[in-house]
Scaffold this active site. Structure first.
Site, PDB file in Angstrom:
ATOM      1  N   ASN A 288     -10.193  -0.516  -0.474  1.00 51.68           N
ATOM      2  CA  ASN A 288      -8.733  -0.465  -0.400  1.00 51.68           C
ATOM      3  C   ASN A 288      -8.156  -1.079  -1.668  1.00 51.68           C
ATOM      4  O   ASN A 288      -8.240  -2.287  -1.872  1.00 51.68           O
ATOM      5  CB  ASN A 288      -8.259  -1.224   0.843  1.00 51.68           C
ATOM      6  CG  ASN A 288      -6.753  -1.154   1.048  1.00 51.68           C
ATOM      7  OD1 ASN A 288      -6.003  -0.852   0.136  1.00 51.68           O
ATOM      8  ND2 ASN A 288      -6.304  -1.458   2.258  1.00 51.68           N
TER       9      ASN A 288
ATOM     10  N   HIS B 144      -3.489   6.958   1.811  1.00 49.89           N
ATOM     11  CA  HIS B 144      -3.886   5.638   1.342  1.00 49.89           C
ATOM     12  C   HIS B 144      -5.297   5.360   1.831  1.00 49.89           C
ATOM     13  O   HIS B 144      -5.608   5.532   3.018  1.00 49.89           O
ATOM     14  CB  HIS B 144      -2.910   4.588   1.877  1.00 49.89           C
ATOM     15  CG  HIS B 144      -3.396   3.189   1.737  1.00 49.89           C
ATOM     16  ND1 HIS B 144      -3.870   2.678   0.548  1.00 49.89           N
ATOM     17  CD2 HIS B 144      -3.508   2.178   2.655  1.00 49.89           C
ATOM     18  CE1 HIS B 144      -4.229   1.420   0.729  1.00 49.89           C
ATOM     19  NE2 HIS B 144      -4.033   1.094   1.994  1.00 49.89           N
TER      20      HIS B 144
ATOM     21  N   CYS C  38       0.815  -1.224   0.000  1.00 48.01           N
ATOM     22  CA  CYS C  38       0.000   0.000   0.000  1.00 48.01           C
ATOM     23  C   CYS C  38       0.844   1.269   0.000  1.00 48.01           C
ATOM     24  O   CYS C  38       0.339   2.351  -0.306  1.00 48.01           O
ATOM     25  CB  CYS C  38      -0.944  -0.003   1.191  1.00 48.01           C
ATOM     26  SG  CYS C  38      -2.055  -1.431   1.219  1.00 48.01           S
TER      27      CYS C  38
END
Length: 398
Positions: A355, A325, A171
């Protein structure tokens, strides 16, 4: 050939697995590891004294800019209600994560296909041809193959001759790739770098894991980075001033491998092959210590963001936009609260995409640009964090 006898490479340590490498203080995962070699410890060796109290390594690259953005998400929308058949509670998902829907790639799609679409849109926005790109960097943890790299697949699809490489920092991958691109430009080795963050996270999570499966989606985002150039001789003085100011005014990269077990896919690598036994137990899917990751992510953003701003001599009220993020709405809310950043200055599209790992920041950046949320000369704070554990925080003058 010399042989190292360093205890860092002992046979015992090389037997570590996702399960055995957990930090001893998992309940307090937001605190630095007790291991003296942990990256969160003050750096030893030649590191300047002024950097020894930073959580990660600091740096800056002047004279670079994001010339264009682009993004792509698969057509299929999967709502929380669609997941009810799997035993997922729609209201629980919204309450705990802020996610209402996510995108799923088609069975015949691979990560490079998403990269390609995002790259085409980015090139179109920049009014560039693929032949003008002189470096391609793809941030992904879900490559098409173990080898060749997804970046090389993208290069072939674009018809480019640029060197190409992958970066896997999960990520945090896009911020790592973006800073790498800036370094190539800053050193004069590249002039037009295509940076893509893409992940097909739907292939990494177990549909039977009702707490993890709803969190993730698929997507890709891209930027083209170039040097800042003087375009008009009559504006030479002003352009020189902007050249000095524009770029990555400050950034921090950091890793804490001692927390690797908190986000891990146990099987499928050289540590543990994906045998029939491993497959039967679901070891090909991601495991996550949700509570530990939450606490760590909030802490690492708070510390790294404050240090990046301080390093650049910038205060939080000077920021035009913050793009984190897109992992969890509660993480985003908690992370920015300590910086006194107004919610209107934080870009969020988590509710629509979930996500998307390395894709989340460039996907958000492209939507922010399309919505007119970012203008030239404005300050934008980026932060990616995730498996590794790793993070990258950057202050960019757009």
């Amino acid at each position: 050939m010399t042989q190292s006898n360093s205890p860092d490479r002992s046979a015992n340590e090389n037997q570590a697995t996702c399960e055995s490498s957990k930090p001893t203080n998992m309940a307090d995962a937001e605190t630095p590891c007790a291991d003296a070699r942990c990256a969160s410890k003050p750096a030893a060796g030649p590191t300047p004294k002024t950097e020894r109290n930073y959580r990660g390594r600091m740096g800056k690259v002047a004279g670079v800019r994001v010339a264009a953005t682009g993004s792509y998400v698969p057509e299929q929308i999967v709502t929380n209600e669609d997941l009810a058949a799997l035993g997922c509670d729609s209201e629980w998902i919204v309450r705990r994560t802020g996610i209402r829907e996510r995108r799923r790639a088609a069975e015949d799609q691979a990560t490079s296909d998403m990269c390609y679409q995002a790259a085409l849109r980015c090139l179109s926005a920049a009014n560039m041809d693929a032949s003008e790109i002189d470096l391609i960097i793809v941030a992904t943890m879900t490559p098409d193959y173990p080898t060749p790299s997804t970046a090389c697949q993208l290069q072939r699809m674009l018809g480019s001759v640029a060197p190409a490489m992958d970066v896997n920092a999960a990520c945090a991958g896009f911020t790592y790739a973006m800073i790498t691109a800036a370094q190539f430009i800053g050193m004069g080795n590249s002039r037009r770098v295509l940076v893509v963050g893409a992940d097909m996270m739907s292939r990494t999570v177990n549909p039977e894991d009702v707490k993890t499966y709803p969190l993730f989606g698929d997507g890709a985002g891209a930027v083209i980075m170039t040097p800042v150039e003087t375009s008009d001789a009559s504006e030479e003085a002003d352009s020189a001033h902007r050249l000095h100011e524009q770029g990555l005014l400050s950034y921090q990269l950091g890793s804490e491998g001692c927390g690797g077990a908190m986000l891990c896919i146990p099987a499928g690598g050289t540590r543990r092959a994906l045998t029939p036994e491993a497959f039967a137990e679901g070891a090909q899917y991601m495991t996550m210590d949700g509570r530990g990751v939450f606490k760590w992510a909030v802490r690492v953003f708070d510390e790294s963001a404050k240090q990046v701003l301080q390093h650049a001599g910038v205060t939080s009220d000077q920021l035009s936009l913050v793009v984190l993020h897109q992992a969890n709405q509660r993480i985003i809310d908690s992370a920015v609260a300590d910086l006194d950043i107004a919610p209107k200055d934080v870009f969020v599209n988590l509710d629509r995409y979930g996500n998307t790992s390395a894709a989340s920041i460039p996907l958000a950046l492209d939507e922010a640009v399309q919505a007119g949320r970012i203008q030239r000369g404005e300050l934008v704070l980026l932060c990616g964090f995730g498996a590794g554990l790793a993070w990258g925080t950057a202050l960019l003058r757009w």
